[in-house]
Design a protein around this motif. Structure first.
Motif, PDB file in Angstrom:
ATOM      1  N   HIS A 171      35.997   5.017 -25.543  1.00 28.26           N
ATOM      2  CA  HIS A 171      36.605   4.059 -24.468  1.00 28.26           C
ATOM      3  C   HIS A 171      37.420   3.834 -24.502  1.00 28.26           C
ATOM      4  N   ASP A 173      39.654  -0.103 -23.910  1.00 31.21           N
ATOM      5  CA  ASP A 173      39.373  -1.099 -22.776  1.00 31.21           C
ATOM      6  C   ASP A 173      40.540  -1.320 -21.596  1.00 31.21           C
ATOM      7  N   ASN A 212      41.471  -5.502 -29.671  1.00 32.37           N
ATOM      8  CA  ASN A 212      41.920  -4.519 -29.471  1.00 32.37           C
ATOM      9  C   ASN A 212      42.788  -4.391 -27.863  1.00 32.37           C
ATOM     10  N   HIS A 230      38.192   4.208 -28.436  1.00 34.47           N
ATOM     11  CA  HIS A 230      36.486   3.999 -29.924  1.00 34.47           C
ATOM     12  C   HIS A 230      35.614   3.880 -29.170  1.00 34.47           C
TER      13      HIS A 230
HETATM   14 FE   LIG Z   1      35.197  -1.232 -26.544  1.00 38.46          FE
END
Ligand SMILES: [Fe+2]
Ligand SMILES: O=C(O)CCC(=O)C(=O)O
Length: 304
Positions: A171, A173, A212, A230
């Motif tokens: 996925h 974020d 991220n 990730h």
């Molecule tokens: Fe994540």
């Protein structure tokens, strides 16, 4: 300073830190930070709290929280058979941490640790946001101060049978930036190298944090930052704990690239959108790596 995989960034680096952050966001959308100013005791105490809260009986974890993207408890089998998570939605809003602590019967000590840890992560996110804006030649990210965010405690219950399988599916974020305290002993986090498509392990380095860039960060930077893909793999039959702060998008305003990042050579890539509407769309269309962003793609300029 660079590891074999994602960059390692020293938050006390006196030489061009904003530019180094921008480079890491562009090339990877994922990096580790050292010298971030959060005491290692705060990190280790929070990990203990996280473990004990996720050891609570199902009934307490679940409570009466309604299901949906902002739900308090994600039980195993919803996202993956090994994963469970506890969330504090809009963590920086007044009373959010206290309400959560009351619902899960946290002790005064646990409450203090959660408050200290979540606030420290939010301060770091704001600092990073400001420096990224500076590195892009912008005046600063004032609005970042009040951005809604979600504090999430993750537990992966791995057994011998789960070795080799996936703990958290691939996925990106959804929000602007994520601060992640990965398990300092148990590895498993893997990110996609956007140039080669290879999966790269992000191995633990105790005392450091992983950053991220999410979908909103990519849109806000007009496509310059990489919303890193990730996943988490199970390598070992043990419990893995991670704690994340997701900083979403501007409160009460739409997500859009600032005009300074848009010109004839860099036309606006996405039309402005509301973060909550996007989050729901991402959920309902099952697009874990930001596929739903295509619905907001700006029309290409017509040649005259
Ligand atoms: Fe994540
Ligand atoms: O557990 C991890 O290391 C990563 C978790 C993650 O990617 C997430 O919660 O979005």
């Amino acid at each position: 300073m660079e590891t074999k995989g994602v960059p390692l960034i020293d938050m006390q680096d006196p030489h061009g830190l904003p530019e180094k952050l921008v480079k890491a966001c562009e090339e990877w959308g994922c990096f580790r930070v050292v010298n971030h100013g959060i005491p290692s005791t705060v990190l280790s105490e929070m990990k203990v709290v996280c473990r004990s809260l996720l050891d609570l009986p199902f009934k307490i974890k679940q409570g009466d929280s309604p299901p949906g993207p902002g739900q308090r408890y994600t039980p195993p089998y919803m996202a993956s058979p090994y994963f469970e998570g506890l969330n504090i939605y809009d963590m920086a809003s007044p009373g959010a941490v206290d309400d959560f602590c009351t619902q899960v019967h946290a002790s005064p000590h646990q409450r203090e640790i959660i408050l200290k840890h979540s606030q420290a992560l939010f301060e770091l996110a704001k600092d990073l946001g400001g420096k990224m804006a500076e590195g892009l030649g912008l005046g600063g990210l004032e609005a970042f101060q009040d951005w809604p965010c979600q504090f999430q405690m993750n537990k992966y219950n791995y057994s011998p049978e789960s070795v080799g399988s996936t703990g958290a599916v691939m996925h990106s974020d959804a929000g602007f930036i994520t601060i992640l305290q990965d398990d300092e002993l148990v590895n498993g986090l893997e990110v996609v190298n956007k140039f080669t498509g290879d999966l790269v392990s992000v191995d633990p380095i105790p005392g450091t944090l992983v950053i991220n860039i999410g979908d909103v960060g990519m849109v806000w930077s007009n496509g310059r930052f990489n919303n890193v893909k990730h996943r988490v793999q199970c390598y070992k039959a043990t419990v893995r704990i991670s704690i994340a702060l997701f900083v979403f998008g501007p409160r009460g305003k739409r997500v859009e690239a600032p005009s300074e990042l848009v010109d004839s050579e860099h036309p606006r890539l996405y039309n402005p959108f509301d973060f909550e509407a996007y989050r729901k769309l991402r959920h309902s269309t099952g697009s874990p790596t930001g596929e739903a962003l295509e619905l907001f793609r700006a029309a290409l300029p017509i040649d005259s």
